[in-house]
Design a protein around this motif. Structure first.
Motif, mmCIF file in Angstrom:
data_model
loop_
_atom_site.group_PDB
_atom_site.id
_atom_site.type_symbol
_atom_site.label_atom_id
_atom_site.label_comp_id
_atom_site.label_asym_id
_atom_site.label_seq_id
_atom_site.Cartn_x
_atom_site.Cartn_y
_atom_site.Cartn_z
ATOM 1 N N THR A 1 0.837 -1.208 0.000
ATOM 2 C CA THR A 1 0.000 0.000 0.000
ATOM 3 C C THR A 1 0.869 1.255 0.000
ATOM 4 O O THR A 1 0.625 2.193 -0.772
ATOM 5 C CB THR A 1 -0.955 -0.012 1.209
ATOM 6 O OG1 THR A 1 -1.647 -1.263 1.222
ATOM 7 C CG2 THR A 1 -1.962 1.122 1.142
ATOM 8 N N GLU B 1 -4.833 -5.623 -2.044
ATOM 9 C CA GLU B 1 -5.556 -6.685 -1.344
ATOM 10 C C GLU B 1 -6.097 -7.730 -2.330
ATOM 11 O O GLU B 1 -6.233 -8.905 -1.985
ATOM 12 C CB GLU B 1 -6.699 -6.083 -0.520
ATOM 13 C CG GLU B 1 -6.355 -5.666 0.905
ATOM 14 C CD GLU B 1 -5.428 -4.461 1.052
ATOM 15 O OE1 GLU B 1 -5.145 -3.788 0.045
ATOM 16 O OE2 GLU B 1 -4.976 -4.197 2.180
ATOM 17 N N ARG C 1 -6.362 3.569 6.268
ATOM 18 C CA ARG C 1 -5.220 2.716 6.560
ATOM 19 C C ARG C 1 -5.557 1.739 7.686
ATOM 20 O O ARG C 1 -6.218 2.094 8.645
ATOM 21 C CB ARG C 1 -3.992 3.557 6.958
ATOM 22 C CG ARG C 1 -3.474 4.481 5.849
ATOM 23 C CD ARG C 1 -3.211 3.795 4.522
ATOM 24 N NE ARG C 1 -2.301 2.675 4.573
ATOM 25 C CZ ARG C 1 -0.985 2.729 4.378
ATOM 26 N NH1 ARG C 1 -0.422 3.893 4.119
ATOM 27 N NH2 ARG C 1 -0.250 1.640 4.409
HETATM 28 N N1 ASP Z 1 -3.282 -2.399 3.051
HETATM 29 C C1 ASP Z 1 -3.953 -1.386 3.814
HETATM 30 C C2 ASP Z 1 -2.929 -0.601 4.638
HETATM 31 O O1 ASP Z 1 -1.750 -0.892 4.589
HETATM 32 C C3 ASP Z 1 -5.035 -1.960 4.683
HETATM 33 C C4 ASP Z 1 -4.558 -2.923 5.722
HETATM 34 O O2 ASP Z 1 -3.426 -3.378 5.718
HETATM 35 O O3 ASP Z 1 -5.359 -3.251 6.602
HETATM 36 O O4 ASP Z 1 -3.307 0.306 5.314
#
Ligand code: ASP
Ligand code: MG
Length: 408
Positions: A47, A74, A150
């Motif tokens: 992300t 995801e 996040r």
């Molecule tokens: N991939 C997203 C993040 O890094 C959501 C998660 O990890 O829960 O914020």
């Protein structure tokens, strides 16, 4: 045979080997005859990398495109987990947020779940599939992809557990549970067997990175127990649940710290109605969340207003505050970016005098200067220089150790 809802975080699916590990854990649940619904995060730092990539192209990426972009992280991990399970001889299917029936409002990058239509998930379970759901995403009324902020995969998992009527939501991560303080700072930190929603919410909001605060809040509202444990072992774990009897409540359950803190001081502000509004309204409009706010008692019709924002917001906040301060006739504005928060949290602190004094004594003995203090009913937070945060967490852990032992 039960319905099990699990979530695996980014570090638990960071590479092929770890994905295989997650798949074999799911296979174990399936082999025991359970229905498995599994939410996954994006692999490792995907992300962050996607965000960086977008910012290499444009300063302010388009919100809609950004949410679609981030949702792909995801989707990647969900497909890989499903493939891996199939290769192990288990039926599995990956679903995007849209396919899983996760409906949200229209606020890109911080959408809230408005409803879940779990029919597709139920059908897949009936067909004998393990269902692997891409976390952190949903779809709005325009059929556009949204993301939940996040750490949002935790929220997806808790929401699905509630909607499907699971008895617990299992969150797997790279630590063995919730600790009395960050074990990287305090080797003697103890794992908490259980913790109440309220305390967990304060710990998570004030820096304990183990769970997203919104997911804890959702669990609290629907009284969904949440088990946090390691994806690498079968030991340990912490159950976040409704508190037991009043008598068993912990005095101090844990110590949280947060290093993403900056302070802005507006010095020499005229002490008259409307000044605070003039300062904070434009910050709110710019979507900057202001945390601690302190205004001194006015002397000679002059006062100071100090507040904190996330360090990542400080440049933007200063650019808003400086012209306003000039307009209202303040003497000057100053910012300090290198601060941290340390907090002690415990439901037993309410109605028990002396906690603040003990906290301040522990910091004083380490010669740590307290710049600002804020409290809730079950939390006391001190804002200090960032360079002393490790010392502060250690000193506080030592000062309140007796109480962690009661909690085990
Ligand atoms: N991939 C997203 C993040 O890094 C959501 C998660 O990890 O829960 O914020
Ligand atoms: Mg993540």
């Amino acid at each position: 045979m039960a319905l099990i809802v699990q979530k695996y975080g980014g570090s638990s699916v960071a590479d092929a080997e770890r994905i295989r590990n997650v798949a074999s854990r799911i296979a174990r649940g399936r082999g025991a005859g359970n229905d498995m619904v599994v939410v996954v995060s994006a692999m490792g730092d995907t992300t962050d990398e996607l965000i960086r990539l977008a910012h290499q192209l444009v300063d302010q990426p388009d919100e809609r495109e950004m949410d679609v972009l981030l949702s792909t992280g995801e989707i990647v991990s969900s497909t890989l987990v499903a493939m891996s399970l199939k290769a192990m001889g288990y039926n599995a299917v990956s679903l995007t947020g849209l396919q899983a029936g996760i409906q949200t409002d229209t606020r890109y990058s911080k959408a809230r779940i408005t409803a879940i239509e779990p029919q597709r998930i139920r059908n897949e379970l009936k067909k004998g599939n393990a269902v692997i759901v891409a976390g952190f995403q949903g779809v709005n009324t325009e059929m556009d992809t949204t993301t939940l902020g996040r750490g949002g995969s935790d929220t997806t998992a808790v929401a699905l557990a509630i909607s499907l009527g699971a008895s617990v939501c299992e969150i797997y991560t790279d630590v063995e549970g919730v600790f009395s303080a960050d074990p990287r700072f305090v080797p003697e930190a103890v794992r908490l067997e259980t913790i109440g929603y309220e305390e967990m919410l304060e710990l998570a909001t004030y820096g304990a990175g183990v769970m997203a605060p919104r997911a804890v809040e959702l669990g609290q509202v629907y009284e969904m127990p949440i088990k946090v444990a390691s994806s690498m072992s079968d030991n340990g774990g912490t159950l976040i649940c409704k508190e037991g009897s009043m008598e068993l409540r912990n005095r101090v359950s844990g110590i949280a710290h947060d290093t993403n803190v900056a302070k802005i001081m507006v010095i020499g502000v005229p002490d008259r109605p409307g000044v605070a509004r003039d300062l904070f309204e434009p910050l709110a409009r710019a979507n900057i969340s202001v945390d601690t706010i302190v205004q001194n008692a006015g002397v000679d019709n002059i006062t100071d207003i100090t507040f904190t924002v996330a360090r990542t917001d400080v440049v933007k906040a200063l650019s808003i505050v400086e012209p306003v301060s000039k307009a209202v006739g303040a003497v000057r504005v100053s910012g300090d970016e290198s601060l941290s928060k340390v907090s002690i949290v415990g439901t037993g602190m309410q109605n028990a005098p002396g906690y603040a004094a003990r906290m301040f004594r522990a910091l004083a003995e380490e010669n740590i200067n307290i710049q600002l203090i804020t409290t809730s009913e079950i939390r006391i937070t001190c804002i200090i220089e960032e360079s002393r945060v490790r010392d502060a967490v250690r000193a506080l852990h030592k000062a309140f150790e007796v109480e962690f032992q009661q909690s085990g």
